[in-house]
Structures are given as structure tokens and as C-alpha cells.
Write a protein that holds these residues in place. Structure first.
Motif, PDB file in Angstrom:
ATOM      1  N   PRO A   1     -11.697  46.881   0.060  1.00 19.72           N
ATOM      2  CA  PRO A   1     -11.037  48.184  -0.095  1.00 19.72           C
ATOM      3  C   PRO A   1     -11.341  49.159   1.039  1.00 19.72           C
ATOM      4  O   PRO A   1     -10.597  50.129   1.227  1.00 19.72           O
ATOM      5  CB  PRO A   1     -11.565  48.702  -1.437  1.00 19.72           C
ATOM      6  N   ALA A   2     -12.379  48.893   1.811  1.00 19.08           N
ATOM      7  CA  ALA A   2     -12.670  49.746   2.965  1.00 19.08           C
ATOM      8  C   ALA A   2     -11.771  49.420   4.146  1.00 19.08           C
ATOM      9  O   ALA A   2     -11.666  50.214   5.086  1.00 19.08           O
ATOM     10  CB  ALA A   2     -14.139  49.591   3.381  1.00 19.08           C
ATOM     11  N   TYR A   3     -11.110  48.259   4.083  1.00 18.55           N
ATOM     12  CA  TYR A   3     -10.308  47.801   5.209  1.00 18.55           C
ATOM     13  C   TYR A   3      -8.794  47.849   4.964  1.00 18.55           C
ATOM     14  O   TYR A   3      -8.016  47.845   5.895  1.00 18.55           O
ATOM     15  CB  TYR A   3     -10.709  46.368   5.593  1.00 18.55           C
ATOM     16  N   VAL A   4      -8.360  47.856   3.715  1.00 20.69           N
ATOM     17  CA  VAL A   4      -6.933  47.894   3.377  1.00 20.69           C
ATOM     18  C   VAL A   4      -6.751  48.784   2.138  1.00 20.69           C
ATOM     19  O   VAL A   4      -7.692  48.967   1.370  1.00 20.69           O
ATOM     20  CB  VAL A   4      -6.348  46.486   3.064  1.00 20.69           C
ATOM     21  N   ASN A   5      -5.561  49.395   1.941  1.00 28.25           N
ATOM     22  CA  ASN A   5      -4.269  49.152   2.528  1.00 28.25           C
ATOM     23  C   ASN A   5      -3.774  50.469   3.108  1.00 28.25           C
ATOM     24  O   ASN A   5      -3.160  51.264   2.408  1.00 28.25           O
ATOM     25  CB  ASN A   5      -3.313  48.598   1.473  1.00 28.25           C
ATOM     26  N   ALA A   6      -4.029  50.704   4.378  1.00 24.40           N
ATOM     27  CA  ALA A   6      -3.817  51.992   5.026  1.00 24.40           C
ATOM     28  C   ALA A   6      -2.401  52.519   4.819  1.00 24.40           C
ATOM     29  O   ALA A   6      -1.426  51.846   5.133  1.00 24.40           O
ATOM     30  CB  ALA A   6      -4.101  51.868   6.520  1.00 24.40           C
ATOM     31  N   GLY A   7      -2.320  53.716   4.284  1.00 24.85           N
ATOM     32  CA  GLY A   7      -1.039  54.372   4.089  1.00 24.85           C
ATOM     33  C   GLY A   7      -0.328  54.026   2.804  1.00 24.85           C
ATOM     34  O   GLY A   7       0.711  54.613   2.483  1.00 24.85           O
ATOM     35  N   PHE A   8      -0.886  53.079   2.033  1.00 22.70           N
ATOM     36  CA  PHE A   8      -0.167  52.612   0.845  1.00 22.70           C
ATOM     37  C   PHE A   8      -0.972  52.691  -0.442  1.00 22.70           C
ATOM     38  O   PHE A   8      -0.411  52.907  -1.512  1.00 22.70           O
ATOM     39  CB  PHE A   8       0.294  51.168   1.049  1.00 22.70           C
TER      40      PHE A   8
ATOM     41  N   GLU B   1     -15.246  52.673  10.973  1.00 17.78           N
ATOM     42  CA  GLU B   1     -16.312  53.659  11.137  1.00 17.78           C
ATOM     43  C   GLU B   1     -15.881  54.808  12.041  1.00 17.78           C
ATOM     44  O   GLU B   1     -16.282  55.960  11.841  1.00 17.78           O
ATOM     45  CB  GLU B   1     -17.556  52.979  11.706  1.00 17.78           C
ATOM     46  N   THR B   2     -15.042  54.507  13.033  1.00 17.45           N
ATOM     47  CA  THR B   2     -14.589  55.527  13.979  1.00 17.45           C
ATOM     48  C   THR B   2     -13.582  56.479  13.349  1.00 17.45           C
ATOM     49  O   THR B   2     -13.633  57.699  13.557  1.00 17.45           O
ATOM     50  CB  THR B   2     -13.960  54.865  15.222  1.00 17.45           C
ATOM     51  N   THR B   3     -12.659  55.914  12.559  1.00 16.21           N
ATOM     52  CA  THR B   3     -11.568  56.723  12.009  1.00 16.21           C
ATOM     53  C   THR B   3     -11.839  57.224  10.599  1.00 16.21           C
ATOM     54  O   THR B   3     -11.218  58.209  10.161  1.00 16.21           O
ATOM     55  CB  THR B   3     -10.266  55.905  11.991  1.00 16.21           C
TER      56      THR B   3
END
Length: 439
Positions: free
Chosen positions: A255-262, A188-190
Motif C-alpha cells: 500500500p505504500a507503493y500503489v495505487n497513485a491517484g486512484f 521516500e522523496t515524494t
């Protein structure tokens, strides 16, 4: 410590075998003519294991002074084919004096076939003094002690940026629910996915996911259920195992939690496990789950690891605050001969003196309680030693390494990949369970 790739048992051996095999205790198999206990050696002791390359060089440095002082030549040999070759060599009458076993079940299998010698009393005395009962149990078969623990590694760390945590006003979580709340707060912050994960590892793709599941089974269901699961007394289709998958899925399948940057959730399977280091270092990703060896990948990506540095880690939290149950791996030292020189080497490798020699030159870590964590130049490995030495820590060996190869390195890996790709949990669990040998 970086992984020497995941080392998997090739024979269908479960933890039940470790606890219940009948042993005769004579080296070289039935009818062999091994040295009598206590017989004089020839000044040469052969040692065989999977540990190779830089780690092997560090091993040889760790005992070099002792060799000179004791006039014993330790001749070391490593092989990526150890798991299959050690049985062939034992049955062919050409075993090494000492084998360093990456799976307790493999040692137990050879002991059950009368190839491994019971450990000398001095080795058992050292293990009683310097290791936990959990560790001693992995070298014990049918109440007979066969092998001391060797090196160790610790799994279940969650890597993060202390600076970012301070910026976001969040703290290290104390419970699993706190971890979920932390994940939501960061999202939520980022406005981006907090977690990155990579399960890609060639033919072994999926193994980082098994580590996630093992962490949750141990923390949610407890060590007794964990042991029963390893022995298939609690099958994969049991509600306790399904609960672990569902809990991990709250993070990895969201999907809201992963996969950052990929990419999306399915990208987890195609991302090589080491590639998640870079986004952790550059801040693209806030959290990832990986073992103690991961500090090497972070260093290669330009990050500095430490509690006041770029990146640090906390252990996957327990269900309730204050718990400390961890998973990991390591090796067990077993001997095929019991002449005086071999016993002397076994004894030395079970001492704090050897373990401190190893860690002081950067050769890895040990769960030996006599190890001084301050000798380690890696903050996360020093922290790993402290966790392993804590008398309140419950330790369990990596479950997939203890299961039959058809499951641990077979259907379990494949099931994780299928699960990440969207196959329902119930179907995945049934398919994994189908891999268990019928006998």
C-alpha cells in the motif's frame, strides 16, 4: 500499437502441443481436394484475421502496391470471432487461403488436424534469415515449418518521466533489486505512492497482472521453466511461480507503493487499464507497467513519448544486470491452400520489404531483422524493434495466450483479481491450476 483487445485461444492447447503434434499436411482435412502444390491460382487470395478497424486499413495499404505489381487481389476479412470461426470454416470446407493466427497454439491445432499446409521453402528461407529461432519455433510443429511471423508487440515496459527522474536524482534501474530500490527512493522523496496500475478490462479484467507475472517467471526462472510452465509441466503451484507472484507482490500488494491517484491496492482491479495514462502524464504517478501500445493512450492523455520528451520507458529489468529476456505477442501466417498465388502472398508477407512497408505507414511493428527502425514514427515502437532485433534478446510469447483458454483467459485472470483483493498466494495458485483441462 494499441491492443485489438486480448486475443485468447479457445481450444485447450499448450506449448507442448506446438512441439509435439504429428502432422499430415494436406489442406481441408482428411479426404479434402485442395489445390496441388504449385498449381496456378485465380489471381485472388483471401486473408482472414482478427486485425480490424484502423489496423486493418493499414494492412491493406501495406500490400496495395505489391498487389498491383503482381496482379494478385488480396481480399481481406477480419472478425472478432476468428478463434472460433476459423476452425468451423476449416472443418466445413470453406477456409480462407491464408489465416493470420494470433496464437501459435491455434495454428498448431489446425495443423494437427491436417488443415494447414507446410510453408513454402522460400518462406522458410526468409524466416531463417530475418527472424530469431525463438520466433521461428512458434510457426514450427513437429519439426515441420508452417507459418512465418507477422506483426509483433512487446510487453514489459515501465513508463516514467525523464524530467522527474532527473529532479529526484535517480536513474533507470539495471536489475530487479535496483527497481525495488528506485521505488523506495521515489516513495521516500515524494511521500506518495510511486506506482499506478489498472487491471480493469471488462470480462478480461486481470490480464495486465498476468503480464507482470510472465515477466518475472521469464526473468527469474528462465526460458526453459517458462516453456514448461506454459505446458503445465511446471504447475502454477510450483515454487518458481510462487516466487514470481511474491516478487510482483513486493510492488503491487504494497500500500505504500500503489495505487497513485486512484486509491488502495484493491482499486487496481476496478481501474481500467488505459486510465493510468493520465496520472503518468500529469505527474500524479511516477511508474506504470504496460506494453508498447501504451504510447497511444499517453498521447491521448496529452503526453509526448520519447527519450527526451514528457514520458519514456525502460524494459522491466532482469534479475542480473545485462540480461535481456522479453515477453510479447504477435501473429503467425498459415495457409490452407498452396496454389501459386497463395504461396506468392505468403512469401511477400515474410519479407523485409513488406515489413518496412507496414511500419512506414504506422501499421505496427515486426520482429523481422530487415526492418529499419528509423521508418517508425513512434520512438517506443522503434525501440521495440531494436530490442526484438537484438541477437542477445530472448523472446517468449505471452504465456496466457499459449495456455488453454480455461486457464489463460479464465482462472489466471480470475486468480490475479483474487490475489489483488487479498487472497493468499498459495490459494490463488491452487485455484488457477485447477483450471487446467484433465486431458
Amino acid at each position: 500499437m494499441r491492443p485489438s483487445l486480448h486475443r485468447r485461444i479457445t481450444a485447450p492447447i499448450a506449448m507442448a502441443a506446438i512441439a509435439g503434434l504429428a502432422l499430415a499436411g494436406c489442406s481441408g482435412g482428411p479426404g479434402s481436394t485442395a489445390d496441388d502444390a504449385g498449381a496456378e491460382g485465380d489471381g485472388v487470395v483471401t486473408v482472414y484475421s482478427t486485425i480490424a478497424d484502423f489496423e486493418a486499413e493499414q494492412l491493406e495499404k501495406s500490400w496495395a502496391d505489391w498487389e498491383k505489381d503482381n496482379n494478385i487481389d488480396i481480399q481481406y476479412e477480419s472478425s472478432k470471432e476468428f478463434e472460433s470461426q476459423i476452425s468451423i470454416r476449416a472443418q466445413g470446407g470453406n477456409p480462407p487461403d491464408i489465416g493470420i493466427f494470433p496464437q501459435p497454439g491455434l495454428l498448431a491445432d489446425l495443423a494437427s488436424r491436417d488443415f494447414i499446409k507446410p510453408a513454402p521453402a522460400a518462406v522458410e528461407a526468409n524466416v531463417d534469415e530475418y527472424w530469431s529461432e525463438d520466433w521461428k519455433a512458434y510457426g514450427t510443429v513437429d519439426d515441420v515449418f508452417y507459418g512465418a511471423p507477422f506483426k509483433a508487440n512487446l510487453k514489459g515496459f515501465i513508463w516514467y518521466s525523464p524530467t522527474k527522474f532527473a529532479e529526484w536524482g535517480v536513474e533507470v534501474p539495471e536489475t530487479w533489486d535496483d527497481l525495488l530500490a528506485l521505488t523506495q527512493t521515489i516513495q521516500e522523496t515524494t511521500g506518495t505512492e510511486p506506482w499506478c496500475a489498472g487491471f480493469g478490462s471488462g470480462d478480461a479484467t486481470g490480464w495486465p497482472g498476468t503480464d507482470w507475472i510472465e515477466d518475472l517467471v521469464l526473468r527469474q526462472a528462465g526460458p526453459d521453466v517458462y516453456d514448461q510452465w506454459v505446458a503445465n509441466e511446471v504447475p502454477f503451484t510450483d515454487p518458481a511461480i510462487a516466487e514470481a507472484f511474491d516478487s510482483v507482490g513486493e510492488i503491487l500488494l504494497n500500500p505504500a507503493y500503489v495505487n497513485a491517484g486512484f486509491g488502495d491496492v484493491k482499486s487496481i482491479n476496478s481501474v481500467p487499464f488505459g486510465d493510468v495514462a493520465a496520472p503518468i502524464v500529469d505527474g500524479t504517478c511516477a511508474l506504470t507497467h504496460q506494453a508498447s501500445f501504451f504510447d497511444g493512450f499517453l498521447g491521448d492523455a496529452g503526453g509526448k513519448v520519447g527519450p527526451d520528451s514528457d514520458i519514456w520507458a525502460f524494459m522491466t529489468p532482469s534479475i542480473e544486470a545485462g540480461g535481456q529476456a522479453v515477453t510479447g505477442g504477435g501473429e503467425i501466417v498459415g495457409a490452407f491452400t498452396d496454389d501459386a498465388d497463395t504461396q506468392a502472398v505468403q512469401e511477400y508477407l515474410s519479407t523485409p520489404e513488406w515489413a518496412n512497408s507496414l511500419v512506414s505507414i504506422g501499421g505496427g511493428i515486426s520482429a523481422n531483422n530487415g526492418v529499419d527502425p528509423d521508418l517508425v514514427d513512434s520512438p517506443i515502437l522503434a525501440e521495440s524493434i531494436r530490442i526484438l532485433q537484438d541477437p542477445d534478446t530472448t523472446f517468449r510469447f505471452d504465456a496466457s495466450d499459449l495456455m488453454p483458454g480455461a486457464v489463460g483467459a479464465g482462472t489466471f485472470f480470475k486468480g490475479i483479481v483474487s490475489w489483488v483483493n487479498g487472497t493468499p498466494t498459495s490459494e490463488v495458485l491452487s485455484s488457477i491450476e485447477a483450471g487446467w483441462p484433465s486431458s
